[in-house]
Write an enzyme that holds these catalytic residues in place. Structure first.
Site, PDB file in Angstrom:
ATOM      1  N   GLY A  29       0.799  -1.212   0.000  1.00 45.31           N
ATOM      2  CA  GLY A  29       0.000   0.000   0.000  1.00 45.31           C
ATOM      3  C   GLY A  29       0.830   1.260   0.000  1.00 45.31           C
ATOM      4  O   GLY A  29       0.604   2.169  -0.799  1.00 45.31           O
TER       5      GLY A  29
ATOM      6  N   VAL B 262       7.968   4.405  13.912  1.00 51.72           N
ATOM      7  CA  VAL B 262       6.996   5.374  14.410  1.00 51.72           C
ATOM      8  C   VAL B 262       6.482   4.911  15.767  1.00 51.72           C
ATOM      9  O   VAL B 262       6.025   3.770  15.914  1.00 51.72           O
ATOM     10  CB  VAL B 262       5.827   5.537  13.418  1.00 51.72           C
ATOM     11  CG1 VAL B 262       4.758   6.457  13.999  1.00 51.72           C
ATOM     12  CG2 VAL B 262       6.334   6.076  12.089  1.00 51.72           C
TER      13      VAL B 262
ATOM     14  N   GLU C 241       1.072 -23.402   1.748  1.00 51.99           N
ATOM     15  CA  GLU C 241       2.318 -23.332   0.986  1.00 51.99           C
ATOM     16  C   GLU C 241       3.506 -23.822   1.806  1.00 51.99           C
ATOM     17  O   GLU C 241       4.385 -24.520   1.287  1.00 51.99           O
ATOM     18  CB  GLU C 241       2.524 -21.901   0.490  1.00 51.99           C
ATOM     19  CG  GLU C 241       1.518 -21.503  -0.584  1.00 51.99           C
ATOM     20  CD  GLU C 241       1.451 -20.015  -0.859  1.00 51.99           C
ATOM     21  OE1 GLU C 241       0.777 -19.623  -1.832  1.00 51.99           O
ATOM     22  OE2 GLU C 241       2.052 -19.222  -0.090  1.00 51.99           O
TER      23      GLU C 241
ATOM     24  N   ASP D   9      -3.445  -3.727   5.323  1.00 48.63           N
ATOM     25  CA  ASP D   9      -3.894  -4.640   6.375  1.00 48.63           C
ATOM     26  C   ASP D   9      -4.314  -3.928   7.643  1.00 48.63           C
ATOM     27  O   ASP D   9      -4.948  -4.538   8.513  1.00 48.63           O
ATOM     28  CB  ASP D   9      -2.773  -5.638   6.718  1.00 48.63           C
ATOM     29  CG  ASP D   9      -2.540  -6.638   5.610  1.00 48.63           C
ATOM     30  OD1 ASP D   9      -3.459  -6.844   4.795  1.00 48.63           O
ATOM     31  OD2 ASP D   9      -1.443  -7.222   5.558  1.00 48.63           O
TER      32      ASP D   9
END
Length: 457
Positions: free
Chosen positions: A21, A85, A177, A321
């Protein structure tokens, strides 16, 4: 004489996180009259869909990661910073980093991603690492490979079996996977390399608390995935809920069935457990919600407005997310956006476009998610594909699905070099079954049994 006035300050956009994103948002602001500061606690962008390949020694880390500074070296309006942050001051419109630096903003995009969720049992993390970062992948790879090494040195058959029990908790795409690849390593990569154990005797167990694997997939594809896993030798156990994890292994509870009137529980002894069962939003989401009065869902994701901003704070957008976002299509009820990379990318581009619309005095647009489908690979020549098309869903599995999955992932990798390296590594591995990214460190951290016991030849 007149003194030249200072040039007007350009709008400042701060982006937290360079996942899918954040990366797409920064790229979408290329050429815009804004100054972008992109801050991340790592120095690289990570292609997470292939992270399990690093954890299972199929690919090296540089093949699926790229330095953030290199990615934006030609985008002059982007400044990249390495930092974590710790606080967002909504009133002062500033972001504070752990090293004391302060980043003022006019527009803030929070794309801090997600982390592991152990459903309130964080003490399990020491025994069952999850897979979200390169550090996680290195740790899992170390544990997997050193488990075989420990088994080679263990003379006691029962203890040797514990080392050769590999358990994956959670049968979503990552769990499926991982389990399939571990089975391939045991049965095709390692045989012939050991003298006291047969790696093919390793037991791969996949535990899923739900009724089927890959629950986001249609039921038919989910069943096909289960069959392909079992064909690889994976022991798939559905309706299996983990109740405890420690250094000896884990306890599992199965629900009552037609043959049993009550739930049953049992112990699985294992020295190598991989956690793929739960995802929680970054803790930054809770901090942001407390600071703005926004609400969060059960996973800690921040509930956002239709245009991905926070209620009462149009200058702050939350994407990826970390956002409990919905897709808004005219004439239809809003639908939740799944936590997948295409959703994060689309949110990043939509948020950048809305910032530019706001700067131009135009109204923002609600976010609309375009669902292209889901892919999951099970192992060599095995995958399931569920595509969305105007003509209806396209679903298939097996060899051609595996080829589709392979080329789709190569296409979306960052950079030509990474695509070429991955293609070459996969081609070589396909013909030789070899996995050469098997360098591990941290042997000194292995349990005492690994260092003290051994065969006497």
């Amino acid at each position: 004489m007149t003194t030249p006035s200072a040039p007007p300050l350009r709008p400042r956009v701060v982006i937290i996180g360079c996942g899918f994103g954040g990366l797409e948002a920064a790229r979408a602001l290329r050429g815009a009259a804004v100054d972008v500061t992109l801050v991340d606690k790592t120095n690289h962008h990570l292609f997470q869909p292939l992270l399990y390949q690093v954890a299972t020694a199929g690919l090296s880390a540089p093949a699926i990661a790229a330095p953030i500074r290199h990615l934006f070296r030609q985008q002059r309006n982007v400044t990249t910073l390495l930092g974590e942050v710790i606080c967002i001051d909504v009133g002062q419109q500033s972001v504070h980093l752990a090293d004391g630096a302060t980043l003022p903003y006019d527009h803030l995009i929070v794309a801090a991603g997600a982390t592991h969720s152990y459903f309130g049992r964080d003490d399990w993390a020491a025994y069952a690492p999850g897979l979200k970062t390169l550090d996680d992948a290195f740790e899992i790879r170390r544990r997997v490979l050193l488990a075989f090494e420990a088994a080679e040195k263990e003379p006691d058959p029962a203890r040797r079996a514990d080392w050769l029990n590999f358990v994956v908790v959670g049968a979503g795409p990552t769990g499926v996977e991982m389990a399939g690849t571990l089975a391939e390593i045991a049965r095709h990569t390692l045989p012939g390399e050991f003298r006291h154990i047969d790696p093919a005797s390793a037991k791969i167990i996949l535990l899923e608390g739900g009724a089927r694997v890959l629950q986001a997939m249609p039921e038919a594809l989910s069943q096909r995935a289960k069959e392909q896993l079992e064909k690889l030798g994976v022991d798939v156990r559905l309706g299996a809920r983990v109740t405890a994890i420690d250094s000896d292994g884990l306890k599992v509870e199965s629900p009552a069935s037609a043959s049993t009137s009550s739930a049953s529980s049992y112990q699985i002894n294992s020295k190598c457990i991989v956690w793929a069962a739960g995802v929680a939003a970054s803790p930054l989401g809770r901090h942001l919600a407390d600071a703005t009065g926004a609400s969060t869902d059960r996973a800690g994701r921040v509930v956002v407005e239709p245009d991905l901003t926070l209620p009462g704070h149009p200058e702050i957008s939350v994407i990826g997310d970390l956002a409990a976002a919905k897709s808004h299509v005219a004439g239809h009820e809003p639908t939740p956006v799944p936590g997948v990379s295409p959703g994060a990318k689309q949110m990043g581009r939509a948020t950048a476009a809305n910032i530019l619309r706001r700067l131009a005095g135009q109204p923002t647009l609600p976010f609309r998610y375009r669902d292209y489908g889901n892919l999951a690979t099970i192992g060599r020549n095995s995958a399931v594909v569920d595509l969305t098309s105007p003509a209806g869903p396209v679903r298939f599995s097996g060899y051609f699905a595996w080829l589709f999955w392979l080329f789709a992932h190569v296409y979306f990798l960052i950079g030509f070099r990474n695509r070429l390296v991955v293609l070459l590594d996969w081609a070589w591995a396909y013909w030789s079954f070899a996995r050469y990214a098997r360098v591990v460190t941290g042997i000194a951290d292995m349990p005492p049994d690994f260092k003290k016991r051994g065969h006497k030849d």
